[in-house]
Each structure stands twice: as C-alpha cells, then as structure tokens.
Design a protein around this motif. Structure first.
Motif, PDB file in Angstrom:
ATOM      1  N   GLN A  99       0.795  -1.131  -0.090  1.00 20.94           N
ATOM      2  CA  GLN A  99      -0.188  -0.088  -0.065  1.00 20.94           C
ATOM      3  C   GLN A  99       0.832   1.364   0.009  1.00 20.94           C
ATOM      4  N   THR A 100       0.319   2.376  -0.483  1.00 21.37           N
ATOM      5  CA  THR A 100       0.973   3.714  -0.533  1.00 21.37           C
ATOM      6  C   THR A 100       0.894   4.135   0.916  1.00 21.37           C
ATOM      7  N   VAL A 101       2.041   4.517   1.854  1.00 21.21           N
ATOM      8  CA  VAL A 101       1.661   5.222   2.907  1.00 21.21           C
ATOM      9  C   VAL A 101       1.880   6.877   2.781  1.00 21.21           C
ATOM     10  N   TYR A 102       0.973   7.543   3.307  1.00 21.27           N
ATOM     11  CA  TYR A 102       1.314   9.063   3.206  1.00 21.27           C
ATOM     12  C   TYR A 102       1.802   9.562   4.425  1.00 21.27           C
ATOM     13  N   ILE A 103       2.966  10.444   4.488  1.00 17.29           N
ATOM     14  CA  ILE A 103       3.378  11.268   5.629  1.00 17.29           C
ATOM     15  C   ILE A 103       3.018  12.575   5.401  1.00 17.29           C
ATOM     16  N   VAL A 104       1.984  13.392   5.912  1.00 17.86           N
ATOM     17  CA  VAL A 104       1.439  14.691   5.658  1.00 17.86           C
ATOM     18  C   VAL A 104       2.279  15.504   6.871  1.00 17.86           C
ATOM     19  N   ALA A 116      20.363  19.993   8.433  1.00 19.39           N
ATOM     20  CA  ALA A 116      20.396  19.924   6.817  1.00 19.39           C
ATOM     21  C   ALA A 116      20.006  18.736   6.155  1.00 19.39           C
ATOM     22  N   ASN A 117      19.965  17.552   6.509  1.00 22.59           N
ATOM     23  CA  ASN A 117      19.650  16.424   5.945  1.00 22.59           C
ATOM     24  C   ASN A 117      18.272  15.912   6.134  1.00 22.59           C
ATOM     25  N   VAL A 118      17.317  16.795   6.983  1.00 20.76           N
ATOM     26  CA  VAL A 118      15.877  16.365   7.182  1.00 20.76           C
ATOM     27  C   VAL A 118      14.956  16.546   5.883  1.00 20.76           C
ATOM     28  N   LEU A 119      15.044  17.882   5.510  1.00 19.63           N
ATOM     29  CA  LEU A 119      14.270  18.091   4.124  1.00 19.63           C
ATOM     30  C   LEU A 119      14.673  17.239   3.016  1.00 19.63           C
ATOM     31  N   PRO A 120      15.786  17.195   2.698  1.00 18.20           N
ATOM     32  CA  PRO A 120      16.156  16.550   1.277  1.00 18.20           C
ATOM     33  C   PRO A 120      15.882  15.175   1.657  1.00 18.20           C
ATOM     34  N   GLY A 121      15.785  14.749   2.838  1.00 22.96           N
ATOM     35  CA  GLY A 121      15.644  13.154   3.277  1.00 22.96           C
ATOM     36  C   GLY A 121      14.158  12.992   2.981  1.00 22.96           C
ATOM     37  N   PHE A 122      13.412  13.869   3.197  1.00 19.43           N
ATOM     38  CA  PHE A 122      11.663  13.395   3.104  1.00 19.43           C
ATOM     39  C   PHE A 122      11.736  13.411   1.481  1.00 19.43           C
ATOM     40  N   LEU A 123      12.201  14.325   0.751  1.00 19.57           N
ATOM     41  CA  LEU A 123      12.304  14.373  -0.649  1.00 19.57           C
ATOM     42  C   LEU A 123      12.732  13.149  -1.380  1.00 19.57           C
ATOM     43  N   LYS A 124      13.301  12.258  -0.772  1.00 16.99           N
ATOM     44  CA  LYS A 124      14.040  11.273  -1.350  1.00 16.99           C
ATOM     45  C   LYS A 124      13.558  10.136  -0.651  1.00 16.99           C
ATOM     46  N   LEU A 125      12.349  10.021   0.548  1.00 17.71           N
ATOM     47  CA  LEU A 125      12.265   8.937   1.283  1.00 17.71           C
ATOM     48  C   LEU A 125      11.819   7.736   0.700  1.00 17.71           C
ATOM     49  N   GLN A 126      11.009   7.810  -0.602  1.00 18.38           N
ATOM     50  CA  GLN A 126      10.808   6.596  -1.095  1.00 18.38           C
ATOM     51  C   GLN A 126      12.007   5.752  -1.703  1.00 18.38           C
ATOM     52  N   GLU A 127      12.869   6.416  -2.071  1.00 19.15           N
ATOM     53  CA  GLU A 127      13.993   5.973  -2.722  1.00 19.15           C
ATOM     54  C   GLU A 127      15.096   5.280  -1.608  1.00 19.15           C
ATOM     55  N   MET A 128      15.140   6.259  -0.439  1.00 17.97           N
ATOM     56  CA  MET A 128      15.693   5.712   0.646  1.00 17.97           C
ATOM     57  C   MET A 128      15.193   4.502   1.227  1.00 17.97           C
ATOM     58  N   THR A 129      13.921   4.400   1.393  1.00 25.48           N
ATOM     59  CA  THR A 129      13.371   3.270   2.158  1.00 25.48           C
ATOM     60  C   THR A 129      13.071   2.016   1.196  1.00 25.48           C
ATOM     61  N   ASP A 130      12.974   2.294   0.087  1.00 26.98           N
ATOM     62  CA  ASP A 130      12.633   1.429  -0.879  1.00 26.98           C
ATOM     63  C   ASP A 130      11.084   0.836  -0.701  1.00 26.98           C
ATOM     64  N   ARG A 131      10.291   1.852  -0.059  1.00 21.87           N
ATOM     65  CA  ARG A 131       8.872   1.364   0.065  1.00 21.87           C
ATOM     66  C   ARG A 131       7.959   2.350  -0.587  1.00 21.87           C
ATOM     67  N   ASN A 132       6.568   2.149  -0.581  1.00 24.56           N
ATOM     68  CA  ASN A 132       5.863   2.919  -1.553  1.00 24.56           C
ATOM     69  C   ASN A 132       5.234   3.925  -0.319  1.00 24.56           C
ATOM     70  N   VAL A 133       5.894   5.099  -0.387  1.00 17.93           N
ATOM     71  CA  VAL A 133       5.623   6.155   0.539  1.00 17.93           C
ATOM     72  C   VAL A 133       5.578   7.524  -0.237  1.00 17.93           C
ATOM     73  N   THR A 134       4.707   8.280   0.122  1.00 18.69           N
ATOM     74  CA  THR A 134       4.579   9.674  -0.435  1.00 18.69           C
ATOM     75  C   THR A 134       4.537  10.809   0.807  1.00 18.69           C
ATOM     76  N   VAL A 135       5.633  11.654   0.652  1.00 16.80           N
ATOM     77  CA  VAL A 135       5.516  12.826   1.517  1.00 16.80           C
ATOM     78  C   VAL A 135       4.615  13.930   0.910  1.00 16.80           C
ATOM     79  N   VAL A 136       3.808  14.509   1.619  1.00 22.34           N
ATOM     80  CA  VAL A 136       3.142  15.732   1.336  1.00 22.34           C
ATOM     81  C   VAL A 136       3.485  16.931   2.169  1.00 22.34           C
TER      82      VAL A 136
END
Length: 416
Positions: A99-104, A116-136
């Motif tokens: 399932q797609t999990v959303y972090i709002v 400094a790594n928090v905002l870029p980390g959330f922007l690349k969260l799907q790639e970094m976790t290899d999970r179906n996740v979308t950040v809003v």
C-alpha cells in the motif's frame, strides 16, 4: 510518486469532502484523484519543532495505525538514519508493503530550521526506504523560499488560491447560530467583511472576529429596539465597535468577555497598547508558562539555569554565583535578551506535565510579541537567531504565576 489511476469515488464522498472543505471543490477533486483514501500520518512541524520530535511522532503514529497497539505507545528515534531503518520495520510490521503510505507534514517550512539532511531526506524518502511512501508538504509559503541549496527532487506542487470575498461570505455564513436566521447572520457577515476584508483575509481570524463581535450586532434585536431586517440601525450600533476592533485584528489571546469590557472603556483605542493593555489580557494556560519562562530568562544569569532547572541539582548558594558585576540587582539593571533555545529549555523544565506537549509554541510566542509582553531584539539571519526580552513587571508576572500555582520567586536569582 503515487499511482494516478483510481476507482471512481461515489458522489456522496465528494459531497462530504466539499462540505468539510467548502469552496475548494477543484482542489479536493484533484487531490482525491491522486491520493484516494489510504493509510497516512499527519504531523505539525511547528509543534514537533526538532527533528527528533518530528521523526518520533511519525513513527509513533505509523505504529498506531494497527489496532493491536495501545494508544500512547512511543517510538524513540535519534537520527534520520535511524528513522529510515525504523520506518522500514514499521511498514513491514503493519503489513503495508503493498500500500502507499502518506506522511503529511503541516507547516513544512519549519523543516528549514532543522538539520540539513531532514528536508532532502523526506524528498527522497521513497528511494531511501525502498517502500511505497509519499510525503506531502503543507505550507503557506511558496516552494522556492525553502528549497534546499543542495540538489534534491522537485515535488509536485498544487496551489490553493486565496479565498475570494464571495468564498469568505459563503464559508462564514455557514456557521450562523441556530437561534438566528441564515439571512440575518449573512447580513452581519457582509458588514464584517466590508470592514475587515481590506486588512485581513485569513479565514481563521475572520471567523474568530465574527464570533467575537456578533453579540454586539444583536443588541438592538435582543432589546427589542430593532428587527432582524433593520440593517441600518444594526450597522449604526456596531460601527464604532468594529472600528475599535480594527486596532486589534488578531485577538487570539483575548477572550470575548474581556473584549466586551474593553469596548466599555472611555479611553481612545490607541491607548490600548503595550503595558497599558496588560490588565485587559487573559492569556491561555500555555502562554502563561511561556511568559514565566521568558521572565526567568530575562532576569536570571544564564549560568544559573542548570542549578535552577535541572533536577537533583542540590542547594543553591548565592555566594558561589556572585560576580563583581552582579552586586547590583538584575531587576534594577533591567531585562536582558535571551535566545529562543534558552527560553524553550526553561519552559520544558517548569512545565513538566502540566500542559499538553502539542501546543503550538511558536505561534504563541508570536502572539506574546504582538501583545508587547515580549520584545524581539535580535534578528534571524545566518549568524544569529532571534532574541527576546520580557517587558512585564515583577508584580505582573507574579500575578500570572499565581494563576497557574507557580512560585516564581523560588526561581529568581535576585531573591535567593
């Protein structure tokens, strides 16, 4: 990115969402077509104002998606690397791999002030976790104002335009009191917007103002001096009242009863400023502790904080603290500026468990500055963060402290 293909949602679902978020039909329809109804967590970044608080809140909410876990369960997380590992574990444990999990993230601009790594980390969260996740990211500022300097993935942006005066009229009129007709309340909202629309377009503030001033508008009707259709007489009764309210548009910290007492004063509206307004102001419970913490930060030497505010610190002996320049009372020298992080450290020490940790700290600090109970003396740039001074008197802060059963004298260096 989420899958844009989705089943058609019933008209009842769309109508329900449009009733919850009126005048946003186009945006609601577009968001529903993109996201659908899927597992999500929702975090306010102004409330979770450090990266640790933010990451732990996301993980805690994610775990609470399972009905098997009891409410209040807390997940500890120190770094973003730990967050990646724990996030993957939680997704697997909850059976959400397919399932797609959303972090709002609301107030997403606050991420700029974290590591400094928090905002870029959330922007690349799907790639970094290899999970179906979308950040809003939800924000009232444009993306260009908090885009990281380093390379990052560009988000898909969806703009919500400002409400038109017609939108505001429709939304505010929806909340009419049941004892009055919809037409009567709509006429009142028309008058209110005619006064405030040029200076305030914020829906929350306008709704607050509408509730705060409606009783005054109704006075001639209540007294039997006018009917609901006598718009001219009703306007004449409230005109001066609304003009005086223009001096204090943002009245979030003033109760309706106290605003009514202010209106009965014979003084000019311009006199309701600074320390002269203190007698009229009723602060929320959490703001009182903020003001107490600010007073302690202004009048106590910073090096005494550990002895005053750390547990098991032992007895304080003033002779061990005293320096030549401290022979004069700090209260005679006046308040000294203090940084935001010191204010927050003192706040959490004195609050303990007396108030909910989800209070919006930064908005209440802003409100205290607006009320001139605090003064902003620093500036937020790359070299130095904001600094504040507390402007209230000792008698005033003692009165505030008594209302929350806090013995402030025990925490003041001058009174040891």
């Amino acid at each position: 990115m989420p899958n844009f293909e989705h089943p058609e949602y019933p008209e009842a679902t769309l109508l329900h969402l449009e009733s919850v978020v009126p005048c946003r039909e186009s945006q609601v329809s577009q968001l529903l077509s993109i996201f659908g109804e899927l597992p999500h967590v929702f975090v306010n970044c102004a409330e979770c104002f450090t990266s640790r608080l933010l990451l732990e809140e996301i993980l805690t909410q994610l775990r609470s998606l399972s009905s098997e876990d009891k409410p209040g369960f807390h997940v500890s997380c120190d770094t973003f690397n730990d967050f990646i590992r724990l996030f993957k574990q939680e997704i697997n444990a909850q059976g959400l791999q397919n399932q797609t999990v959303y972090i709002v993230l609301d107030k997403a601009e606050q991420l700029r002030d974290m590591e400094a790594n928090v905002l870029p980390g959330f922007l690349k969260l799907q790639e970094m976790t290899d999970r179906n996740v979308t950040v809003v990211f939800l924000s009232e500022i444009v993306w260009e104002l908090f885009r990281p300097n380093t390379g990052c993935l560009e988000p898909l942006t969806l703009y919500f335009p400002d409400y038109s005066i017609g939108n505001l009229q429709k939304i505010l009129s929806h909340y009419h009191p049941p004892e009055y007709s919809a037409d009567f309340y709509a006429a009142y909202i028309n008058i209110l917007l005619g006064v405030f629309y040029t200076v305030c377009r914020d829906l929350k503030e306008l709704r607050h103002l509408a509730a705060l001033n409606f009783a005054k508008y109704c006075e001639p009707v209540v007294r039997g001096e006018a009917s609901e259709r006598d718009t001219r007489r009703l306007w004449k009764n409230i005109e001066s009242h609304l003009k005086k309210a223009m001096q204090t548009v943002y009245l979030r910290e003033i109760s309706s009863s106290q605003w009514a007492r202010i209106q009965q004063d014979d003084g000019e509206p311009g006199h309701l400023k600074g320390l002269s307004a203190h007698a009229h102001v009723e602060l929320p419970y959490y703001s009182k502790f903020l003001l107490i913490a600010a007073y302690l930060a202004s009048y106590n030497p910073a090096r005494t904080d550990k002895r005053f505010f750390l547990k098991h610190h032992g007895k304080i002996k003033k002779t061990n603290f005293l320096k030549k320049h401290e022979k004069t009372s700090n209260h005679l020298l006046g308040p000294k500026p203090f940084p935001l992080d010191r204010l927050l450290a003192i706040l959490y020490s004195i609050v303990d468990n007396k108030v909910a940790p989800t209070a919006n700290i930064f908005s209440q600090i802003t409100s205290l500055v607006t009320l001139q109970l605090l003064t902003l003396v620093g500036h937020d740039d790359q070299l130095d963060g904001p600094k504040y001074k507390c402007t209230v008197s000792l008698d005033f802060i003692r009165a505030i402290a008594r209302t929350v059963n806090f013995d402030i004298i025990k925490y003041l260096y001058d009174f040891l």
